[in-house]
Design a protein around this motif. Structure first.
Motif, PDB file in Angstrom:
ATOM      1  N   ILE A 103       6.859  -8.993   3.626  1.00  0.00           N
ATOM      2  CA  ILE A 103       5.789  -9.349   4.560  1.00  0.00           C
ATOM      3  C   ILE A 103       5.448  -8.172   5.477  1.00  0.00           C
ATOM      4  N   MET A 104       6.425  -7.693   6.234  1.00  0.00           N
ATOM      5  CA  MET A 104       6.159  -6.592   7.142  1.00  0.00           C
ATOM      6  C   MET A 104       5.746  -5.330   6.386  1.00  0.00           C
ATOM      7  N   GLY A 105       6.289  -5.172   5.154  1.00  0.00           N
ATOM      8  CA  GLY A 105       5.972  -3.996   4.346  1.00  0.00           C
ATOM      9  C   GLY A 105       4.523  -3.952   3.892  1.00  0.00           C
ATOM     10  N   LEU A 106       3.822  -5.070   3.998  1.00  0.00           N
ATOM     11  CA  LEU A 106       2.403  -5.085   3.634  1.00  0.00           C
ATOM     12  C   LEU A 106       1.590  -4.217   4.594  1.00  0.00           C
ATOM     13  N   GLU A 107       2.055  -4.130   5.835  1.00  0.00           N
ATOM     14  CA  GLU A 107       1.468  -3.225   6.826  1.00  0.00           C
ATOM     15  C   GLU A 107       2.613  -2.437   7.445  1.00  0.00           C
ATOM     16  N   TYR A 108       2.979  -1.359   6.772  1.00  0.00           N
ATOM     17  CA  TYR A 108       4.209  -0.664   7.137  1.00  0.00           C
ATOM     18  C   TYR A 108       4.131   0.015   8.499  1.00  0.00           C
ATOM     19  N   HIS A 109       2.931   0.147   9.074  1.00  0.00           N
ATOM     20  CA  HIS A 109       2.824   0.702  10.424  1.00  0.00           C
ATOM     21  C   HIS A 109       3.454  -0.235  11.447  1.00  0.00           C
ATOM     22  N   TRP A 110       3.366  -1.538  11.155  1.00  0.00           N
ATOM     23  CA  TRP A 110       3.795  -2.527  12.136  1.00  0.00           C
ATOM     24  C   TRP A 110       5.292  -2.785  12.051  1.00  0.00           C
ATOM     25  N   PHE A 111       5.888  -3.078  13.180  1.00  0.00           N
ATOM     26  CA  PHE A 111       7.308  -3.452  13.187  1.00  0.00           C
ATOM     27  C   PHE A 111       7.557  -4.408  14.344  1.00  0.00           C
ATOM     28  N   SER A 112       8.538  -5.272  14.159  1.00  0.00           N
ATOM     29  CA  SER A 112       8.897  -6.243  15.177  1.00  0.00           C
ATOM     30  C   SER A 112      10.371  -6.579  15.037  1.00  0.00           C
ATOM     31  N   THR A 113      11.086  -6.464  16.128  1.00  0.00           N
ATOM     32  CA  THR A 113      12.522  -6.783  16.107  1.00  0.00           C
ATOM     33  C   THR A 113      12.762  -8.290  16.020  1.00  0.00           C
ATOM     34  N   MET A 114      11.727  -9.086  16.259  1.00  0.00           N
ATOM     35  CA  MET A 114      11.869 -10.537  16.242  1.00  0.00           C
ATOM     36  C   MET A 114      11.553 -11.141  14.878  1.00  0.00           C
ATOM     37  N   LEU A 130       0.812  -1.218   0.000  1.00  0.00           N
ATOM     38  CA  LEU A 130       0.000   0.000   0.000  1.00  0.00           C
ATOM     39  C   LEU A 130       0.841   1.263   0.000  1.00  0.00           C
ATOM     40  N   TRP A 131       1.981   1.229   0.674  1.00  0.00           N
ATOM     41  CA  TRP A 131       2.789   2.438   0.822  1.00  0.00           C
ATOM     42  C   TRP A 131       3.340   2.945  -0.509  1.00  0.00           C
ATOM     43  N   MET A 132       3.325   2.092  -1.539  1.00  0.00           N
ATOM     44  CA  MET A 132       3.809   2.530  -2.853  1.00  0.00           C
ATOM     45  C   MET A 132       2.832   3.472  -3.542  1.00  0.00           C
ATOM     46  N   ASN A 133       1.594   3.531  -3.065  1.00  0.00           N
ATOM     47  CA  ASN A 133       0.607   4.473  -3.596  1.00  0.00           C
ATOM     48  C   ASN A 133       0.468   5.627  -2.614  1.00  0.00           C
ATOM     49  N   GLN A 134       1.097   6.739  -2.919  1.00  0.00           N
ATOM     50  CA  GLN A 134       1.116   7.877  -2.006  1.00  0.00           C
ATOM     51  C   GLN A 134      -0.274   8.429  -1.709  1.00  0.00           C
ATOM     52  N   ASP A 135      -1.208   8.252  -2.633  1.00  0.00           N
ATOM     53  CA  ASP A 135      -2.558   8.802  -2.468  1.00  0.00           C
ATOM     54  C   ASP A 135      -3.542   7.807  -1.875  1.00  0.00           C
ATOM     55  N   ALA A 136      -3.061   6.624  -1.506  1.00  0.00           N
ATOM     56  CA  ALA A 136      -3.956   5.604  -0.952  1.00  0.00           C
ATOM     57  C   ALA A 136      -4.536   6.087   0.371  1.00  0.00           C
ATOM     58  N   PRO A 137      -5.861   6.010   0.526  1.00  0.00           N
ATOM     59  CA  PRO A 137      -6.484   6.468   1.787  1.00  0.00           C
ATOM     60  C   PRO A 137      -6.265   5.476   2.909  1.00  0.00           C
ATOM     61  N   LEU A 138      -6.009   5.992   4.094  1.00  0.00           N
ATOM     62  CA  LEU A 138      -5.901   5.176   5.294  1.00  0.00           C
ATOM     63  C   LEU A 138      -7.169   5.403   6.109  1.00  0.00           C
ATOM     64  N   HIS A 139      -7.725   4.362   6.635  1.00  0.00           N
ATOM     65  CA  HIS A 139      -9.006   4.462   7.325  1.00  0.00           C
ATOM     66  C   HIS A 139      -8.890   5.369   8.556  1.00  0.00           C
ATOM     67  N   GLY A 140      -9.406   6.604   8.383  1.00  0.00           N
ATOM     68  CA  GLY A 140      -9.397   7.559   9.490  1.00  0.00           C
ATOM     69  C   GLY A 140      -8.075   8.251   9.705  1.00  0.00           C
ATOM     70  N   HIS A 141      -7.118   8.069   8.777  1.00  0.00           N
ATOM     71  CA  HIS A 141      -5.782   8.652   8.991  1.00  0.00           C
ATOM     72  C   HIS A 141      -5.258   9.383   7.760  1.00  0.00           C
ATOM     73  N   GLY A 142      -6.138   9.903   6.922  1.00  0.00           N
ATOM     74  CA  GLY A 142      -5.681  10.617   5.738  1.00  0.00           C
ATOM     75  C   GLY A 142      -5.169   9.682   4.672  1.00  0.00           C
ATOM     76  N   THR A 143      -4.053  10.055   4.044  1.00  0.00           N
ATOM     77  CA  THR A 143      -3.446   9.247   2.992  1.00  0.00           C
ATOM     78  C   THR A 143      -2.048   8.804   3.407  1.00  0.00           C
ATOM     79  N   VAL A 144      -1.463   7.934   2.598  1.00  0.00           N
ATOM     80  CA  VAL A 144      -0.118   7.442   2.900  1.00  0.00           C
ATOM     81  C   VAL A 144       0.881   8.591   2.980  1.00  0.00           C
ATOM     82  N   SER A 145       0.803   9.525   2.034  1.00  0.00           N
ATOM     83  CA  SER A 145       1.786  10.614   1.980  1.00  0.00           C
ATOM     84  C   SER A 145       1.731  11.518   3.212  1.00  0.00           C
TER      85      SER A 145
END
Length: 407
Positions: free
Chosen positions: A198-209, A106-121
């Motif tokens: 995998i993690m890039g599919l939901e770029y908000h999420w991160f895990s050191t493990m 999703l992050w590759m589309n700068q104009d993609a809407p985020l639910h309740g959070h504007g757009t990616v950009s």
């Protein structure tokens, strides 16, 4: 070799082509789900090949004697790594064709809407990660990962197969040096691939493990396939009387060890995120406690850890080809389910809810074609390599010790 045993690589290539063809048709019929299913299949099969590469490197770095015969099978599997890179190309094409719709990352589309959070950009989390979430850098990393894996796969295979001809110990020394460097580079690139794909599919999420998790997952998948391969080759004749129950026990023991390791990493990831209670981390698990994903998470706990753990605690089962064939098949199925669990809920419906595994019956077509396409190519590469070389590394310095293992 048994006279009745006649591998047919083209059969597996045909299966792969059929699977890939169905997936490509799906790109135009049910674009998003077909692409995600293709990604799942590609990651699952690539993890097997990368796990085999780790097995080869671990063999050389420890100068192991018992695994020389087993290592030759892993060398056949890693011949598929360049083809996995080729199969990654459609993801590049489809991503750019459907960039405006946010088909995959999703992050590759700068104009993609985020639910309740504007757009990616305008997303602050995206803005803080742009140094990594760069399209050019993303594709460069993908190419670099496959280049590194292909290089080491080629080096190990060349050393091993050339040694069959000239018997020079220099090939063993060369492989040992490559393993020392490869363990670091392959670990880093495999971690990078996990973060990106995998993690890039939901770029908000991160895990050191997460990098350690995908390593453990790859090793479990590779060891399951190795158990199946060994059992098959013993039953069909090529390794009958060569690969004994002690070899089987040692491979099974490794599978047992990585069962415990996978459970430790998976629990640690969950516990750290639960304990920190940071919204940017916890939502990932919240999504996987909804709908069908909750019982699947329970299946993974009991079916992918507890049952294999208790099963492989028993020495007689680890030395029996039939019992380990069952367990290897079980592990491979659970591994695939785990890949689905880690990837598919990241696909959101129009209401921002995680996609459910069986939302429609025809979805199974895309799930199967994604795995069958890449899986057919993997087995075609394996059997093609198998027919071109010796059954075992006949002039490896450790081959006699390996053959006498258990005596």
């Amino acid at each position: 070799m048994s006279e009745d045993f006649s591998p047919k690589p083209k059969k597996w290539l045909a299966i792969g082509v059929v699977g890939l063809t169905i997936s490509f048709v799906g790109f135009f019929v049910d674009t998003q789900l077909a692409v995600w299913s293709y990604l799942i299949g590609l990651i699952f099969i690539t993890s097997i090949a990368v796990g085999m590469l780790f097995l080869v490197m671990i063999h050389h770095i420890f100068d192991a004697e018992w695994s020389v015969i087993v290592r030759r099978q892993a060398e056949h599997y890693i011949s598929a790594l360049p083809y996995m890179g080729f199969l990654f190309i459609p993801l590049f094409i489809i991503t750019y064709m459907g960039k405006d719709q946010g088909v995959l990352w999703l992050w590759m589309n700068q104009d993609a809407p985020l639910h309740g959070h504007g757009t990616v950009s305008t997303d602050i989390l995206y803005q803080k990660k742009t140094w990594w979430l760069s399209e050019t850098f993303f594709w460069f990393r993908a190419v670099f990962c496959f280049a590194v894996w292909t290089y080491f796969a080629r080096a190990f295979r060349k050393n091993s197969f050339t040694q069959d001809e000239d018997g020079s110990p220099n090939h063993t020394f060369s492989s040992r040096k490559h393993a020392a460097a490869g363990l670091i580079l392959v670990a880093l690139t495999w971690t990078s691939a996990a973060f990106d794909w995998i993690m890039g599919l939901e770029y908000h999420w991160f895990s050191t493990m997460f990098g350690v998790w995908i390593f453990a997952s790859a090793m479990r998948a590779a060891l399951a396939v190795m158990l199946l391969t060994c059992a098959f080759l013993v039953a069909k004749g090529p390794l009958k009387g060569i690969l004994n129950t002690k070899h089987l026990h040692d491979v099974a023991t490794l599978a047992f060890a990585f069962t415990v390791f996978w459970a430790y990493i998976t629990f640690s990831q969950y516990f750290l995120i639960w304990n920190a209670n940071i919204p940017e981390e916890t939502f990932w698990f919240n999504d996987r406690e909804q709908g069908i994903w909750w019982p699947i998470s329970m299946i993974l706990i009991f079916g992918y850890f507890l049952f294999p753990f208790l099963y492989m605690l028993q020495f007689p089962l680890k030395t029996n080809f039939k019992s380990m064939t069952f367990m290897a098949t079980w592990l491979l199925c659970m591994n695939l389910l785990d890949v689905f669990f880690n990837i598919l809920p990241s696909l959101k419906d129009s209401h921002g809810e995680p996609f459910q595994l069986f939302s429609s019956f025809h979805n199974i077509i895309w799930y199967i074609s994604g795995v069958a396409g890449a899986g057919g190519v993997l087995l075609w590469a394996y059997w093609s390599s198998f027919l071109k070389t010796k059954i075992i590394p006949i002039r490896d310095p450790r081959i006699q010790d390996c053959l006498n293992h258990n005596h």
